[in-house]
Each structure stands twice: as C-alpha cells, then as structure tokens.
Scaffold this motif. Structure first.
Motif, short mmCIF file in Angstrom:
data_model
loop_
_atom_site.label_atom_id
_atom_site.label_comp_id
_atom_site.label_asym_id
_atom_site.label_seq_id
_atom_site.Cartn_x
_atom_site.Cartn_y
_atom_site.Cartn_z
N ILE A 170 -34.69 -39.28 5.46
CA ILE A 170 -34.69 -39.51 6.90
C ILE A 170 -35.89 -38.82 7.52
O ILE A 170 -36.45 -37.88 6.95
CB ILE A 170 -33.39 -39.01 7.58
CG1 ILE A 170 -33.20 -37.51 7.35
CG2 ILE A 170 -32.18 -39.81 7.14
CD1 ILE A 170 -32.05 -36.92 8.16
N ASN A 171 -36.26 -39.27 8.70
CA ASN A 171 -37.37 -38.66 9.42
C ASN A 171 -36.92 -37.39 10.14
O ASN A 171 -35.73 -37.17 10.37
CB ASN A 171 -37.95 -39.64 10.44
CG ASN A 171 -38.62 -40.84 9.78
OD1 ASN A 171 -39.37 -40.67 8.83
ND2 ASN A 171 -38.33 -42.03 10.29
N ASN A 172 -37.91 -36.59 10.51
CA ASN A 172 -37.68 -35.43 11.38
C ASN A 172 -36.71 -34.41 10.79
O ASN A 172 -35.88 -33.82 11.50
CB ASN A 172 -37.19 -35.88 12.76
CG ASN A 172 -38.15 -36.83 13.44
OD1 ASN A 172 -39.36 -36.61 13.43
ND2 ASN A 172 -37.60 -37.90 14.02
N LYS A 173 -36.81 -34.20 9.50
CA LYS A 173 -36.01 -33.17 8.85
C LYS A 173 -36.81 -32.61 7.69
O LYS A 173 -37.40 -33.38 6.92
CB LYS A 173 -34.67 -33.74 8.36
CG LYS A 173 -33.71 -32.67 7.83
CD LYS A 173 -32.34 -33.27 7.48
CE LYS A 173 -31.39 -32.17 7.02
NZ LYS A 173 -30.04 -32.69 6.69
N LEU A 221 -37.70 -31.04 4.01
CA LEU A 221 -37.21 -31.30 2.66
C LEU A 221 -37.11 -29.99 1.89
O LEU A 221 -38.09 -29.26 1.78
CB LEU A 221 -38.14 -32.26 1.93
CG LEU A 221 -37.81 -32.52 0.45
CD1 LEU A 221 -36.46 -33.22 0.32
CD2 LEU A 221 -38.91 -33.37 -0.20
N TYR A 222 -35.90 -29.70 1.38
CA TYR A 222 -35.69 -28.51 0.56
C TYR A 222 -35.21 -28.93 -0.83
O TYR A 222 -34.34 -29.80 -0.97
CB TYR A 222 -34.63 -27.60 1.19
CG TYR A 222 -35.09 -26.91 2.44
CD1 TYR A 222 -35.82 -25.71 2.38
CD2 TYR A 222 -34.79 -27.43 3.70
CE1 TYR A 222 -36.24 -25.07 3.54
CE2 TYR A 222 -35.21 -26.79 4.86
CZ TYR A 222 -35.94 -25.61 4.76
OH TYR A 222 -36.36 -24.98 5.91
N ILE A 278 -40.45 -28.14 0.71
CA ILE A 278 -41.48 -28.98 0.10
C ILE A 278 -42.24 -29.74 1.19
O ILE A 278 -41.63 -30.26 2.14
CB ILE A 278 -40.84 -30.00 -0.87
CG1 ILE A 278 -39.98 -29.28 -1.93
CG2 ILE A 278 -41.90 -30.85 -1.53
CD1 ILE A 278 -40.74 -28.36 -2.85
N ASP A 279 -43.55 -29.78 1.06
CA ASP A 279 -44.37 -30.51 2.03
C ASP A 279 -44.10 -32.01 1.88
O ASP A 279 -44.42 -32.62 0.86
CB ASP A 279 -45.85 -30.21 1.78
CG ASP A 279 -46.75 -30.85 2.84
OD1 ASP A 279 -46.23 -31.17 3.94
OD2 ASP A 279 -47.95 -31.01 2.57
N SER A 280 -43.44 -32.59 2.89
CA SER A 280 -43.06 -34.00 2.82
C SER A 280 -42.89 -34.55 4.23
O SER A 280 -42.50 -33.82 5.15
CB SER A 280 -41.76 -34.17 2.03
OG SER A 280 -41.26 -35.48 2.12
N GLN A 281 -43.14 -35.83 4.39
CA GLN A 281 -42.94 -36.45 5.71
C GLN A 281 -41.48 -36.82 5.95
O GLN A 281 -41.10 -37.21 7.05
CB GLN A 281 -43.81 -37.71 5.82
CG GLN A 281 -43.54 -38.76 4.75
CD GLN A 281 -44.45 -39.96 4.88
OE1 GLN A 281 -44.70 -40.45 5.98
NE2 GLN A 281 -44.98 -40.44 3.76
N GLY A 313 -37.19 -35.73 5.14
CA GLY A 313 -36.15 -34.83 4.63
C GLY A 313 -35.03 -35.67 4.05
O GLY A 313 -35.17 -36.89 3.87
N LEU A 314 -33.88 -35.02 3.73
CA LEU A 314 -32.76 -35.74 3.12
C LEU A 314 -31.54 -35.69 4.03
O LEU A 314 -31.17 -34.62 4.54
CB LEU A 314 -32.43 -35.15 1.75
CG LEU A 314 -33.51 -35.39 0.67
CD1 LEU A 314 -33.22 -34.55 -0.56
CD2 LEU A 314 -33.58 -36.87 0.30
#
Length: 372
Positions: free
Chosen positions: A226-229, A231-232, A238-241, A243-244
């Motif tokens: 999903i956006n705007n979250k 990522l762990y 973790i550098d990512s556009q 999240g989960l």
C-alpha cells in the motif's frame, strides 16, 4: 474410587525466587512440562472426579493444548486468590489441593489422605523437625512443632467459606483452623521436597532430564503493498515507495518467524496471541510482538536453535539488505547471526507477488527443550 474428591493443582506463580527461565512449572521432564508431569502423576494412581489446573492468564490457552480433560483457570495475585478462582469450579464434597512445586509427592501420603478424608475438615501431612528451633530469639520445644506439606484434603464448603475473608492464609489448613474446622495431621514424607530455588532440584530424584528432541515449526505470511506506509522487514526500515497493509506495522518477515516459533511448540498461530481486531496492536511494531514471543517460549521451557527464511518479492530488492536483516533478527531472538539464514527470490512476475502487488515470507524454526 475417588469418594467425591476433586483435585486442584496450583501452577500460576511467577517463579521469582527460582530466578531463571523456564519458570519452574515449565521445567521439562522428558517432553512434558512439570505441571503436566504432576497432573499425570496424580492421574496414574487416583481417580479424581475433576481436575482443575491454575495457571498464569497469558499461558492458559497454551496449557489447554496439552490435555482436554482438565479445567484451566487463571491464577490470582496470591495463592489464596488462586484457590478462590479454582474452587468455584469444584462441585464435589471434598477437594485435594497441591502445588506443582511439590512435584515428587509420596503416593502413600495421598492414599492416606483419601483413606482419612471423612475424619476431619482438613487432612494435613506433616513432618517432624529434628533441628533446634529459635522463634523470636527464644528457643522453643521442637517436639511440639511440625512442618506442614501439601497436598492437603479439605471439605470444599468449609474451605470456600474460610478463604472468602480478607485474611490471607498460607495454606488450607490454617484457613480451616481459623474458622473452627477440625484438622487431622497425618505423617508426611521428608522426600517430598518443594522446588523454590534452582538448588532444590538437586534434592529431587523423580525428575528426568529434558528430551533431546528438536521441534520444527513452519511459518508463512503474505501482505499487500500500500502507499503512504513505511516498509519494515525483520525490524529494519527498508527504502521503498510502498509499505505493507496490516493491522500492525506489517513486518511480514517477523510475522512468519512468530508463526514458525509458536508452531514448533504447538502454541497456535500469531492471531491467538495478537488478534487483528484488538486496537492494542494497531500499528504496533512487530519487533515488540516477536520480543513477547521470545520471552514466552523461554518462560515455557524452550530455546530457539535456528531460523531459515525465504522472502519472496518482486520489489524491492532484498539481497542488499540480507545482512542487516540477519543481525536485526539475531538481536531480537538472542541467537547467533550464523544461526539465522535469509534467502530472497522473486516470483518471476507470476501472480500477485510477481505483479509487485504483494510480498510473502516462508520461515522454518527449530527449537529445543531448555535445560535447568
């Protein structure tokens, strides 16, 4: 015949004086915990109408996985409060109460308790004291003193009444005595030692060493991007556009580790411990969840041996982060980094994962029984 007698086993203490994990009620006797060893020791020789085991609230669900013919009840703040909780489940005229810590009770003592159960309101095993005794800096006659043991057998109705007051009694016999009940003292057994500290185990000869079996658990989890979250993974940002999506922070790797660990010890799944409809866990760091599980398995008699994990994701690239993930997990799990293996692969652009819409993690955990 049990003669209308139920059994209560007290096993809900914090083992503060024992001073280490596992808690003493979770010491492993071959491949069963001490509390179950005590229950089975009673069951092999005596036919009780009902058996109630008192355990810590956060361990009750797990304890219920060991047997289906026992009532599990949450412990109270004190021994007496625990008995109050348990005795509400008792409908028999008489109740025998024992402590898991007095695990190697003498069978002849229990038989004698049952044999004499009609002769008094509480049947109490005692042993003589051979040493000189000083009380309040005054010497007293040791011939008039006794050490009181468990198990004790009491009239249920009178015991219920006796422990309903605000006075905190140390055992059943003192409560019944204070309420004008009749006591019968019978001969106890000096070999019936009670485990209070680690050194007490050396005095007990009926306990076998823990099993050398290795227990294997498998975990799996998957979450949508999903956006705007953030990522762990394994507690690492973790550098990512993307999240989960999840009730917690969505650390899919830690979730799979949790399921593998609790799967190995037969404790259910992550939802049994951390329901996703409980707001207490909303957006919580999954590291905190794993730390709780690590403590739980330690308290209940297990050690984590190793972890083998496969992360399946089209994005982001996992390989550059594998070492950092390994060391993060090592710190949380309190095991060596080389006992953690992390593999990463894509799904070759197949299905939801291959279409960069989700990430999944597979995990295998090996655990062993703790030694004391």
């Amino acid at each position: 015949m049990a003669n209308d007698i139920s059994l209560i086993i007290l096993s809900g203490g914090n083992s503060t004086r024992f001073g280490q994990n596992p808690k003493k009620q979770w010491i492993n006797i071959k491949d069963e915990p001490l509390w179950l060893f005590v229950v089975n020791r009673f069951k092999k020789n005596y036919s009780f109408d009902k058996i109630v085991v008192v355990g810590s609230k956060d361990e009750l669900n797990y304890m219920s996985n060991f047997c289906c013919d026992i009532d599990m009840v949450a412990s109270g703040q004190t021994r007496q409060k625990s008995i109050q909780n348990a005795i509400t489940h008792i409908s028999t005229k008489y109740v025998m109460i024992s402590d898991t810590a007095r695990c190697c009770f003498a069978k002849k003592v229990v038989k004698n308790l049952i044999k004499n159960h009609l002769k008094a309101d509480c049947i109490v095993p005692t042993i003589d004291i051979n040493d000189t005794i000083v009380y309040n800096y005054e010497y007293i006659n040791r011939d008039k003193t006794k050490l009181v043991q468990t198990p004790q057998l009491s009239n249920t109705a009178l015991l219920k009444k006796a422990i309903s007051s605000d006075i905190d009694y140390t055992d059943e016999s003192s409560a019944i005595k204070a309420n004008d009940g009749k006591l019968l003292y019978i001969k106890g057994d000096k070999k019936s030692h009670k485990i209070t500290t680690k050194n007490d185990i050396k005095k007990i000869d009926c306990l076998k060493k823990p099993s050398k079996k290795v227990l294997v658990g498998f975990g799996y989890d998957i979450h949508k991007f999903i956006n705007n979250k953030p990522l762990y993974l394994c507690g690492v940002k973790i550098d990512s556009q993307f999240g989960l999506q999840a009730h917690s922070d969505g650390d899919v790797a830690i979730h799979s580790v949790i399921d593998a660990i609790i799967g190995a010890i037969g404790a259910g799944d992550i939802g049994d411990f951390f329901p996703d409809n409980d707001n207490k866990y909303k957006d919580i760091s999954s590291v905190k969840l794993l730390e709780y599980i690590v403590l739980f398995v330690s308290k209940t008699g297990f050690e984590i041996v190793n972890i083998d994990m496969t992360i399946v994701a089209q994005i982001p690239k996992i390989s550059p982060h594998k070492k950092q993930l390994r060391y993060s997990l090592s710190k949380i799990l309190k095991i060596k980094p080389n006992h953690i293996n992390i593999k990463a692969t894509t799904n070759e652009q197949i299905d939801t994962i291959g279409d960069s819409k989700a990430m999944c993690v597979y995990c295998v955990a090996n655990l062993k029984y703790s030694k004391v």
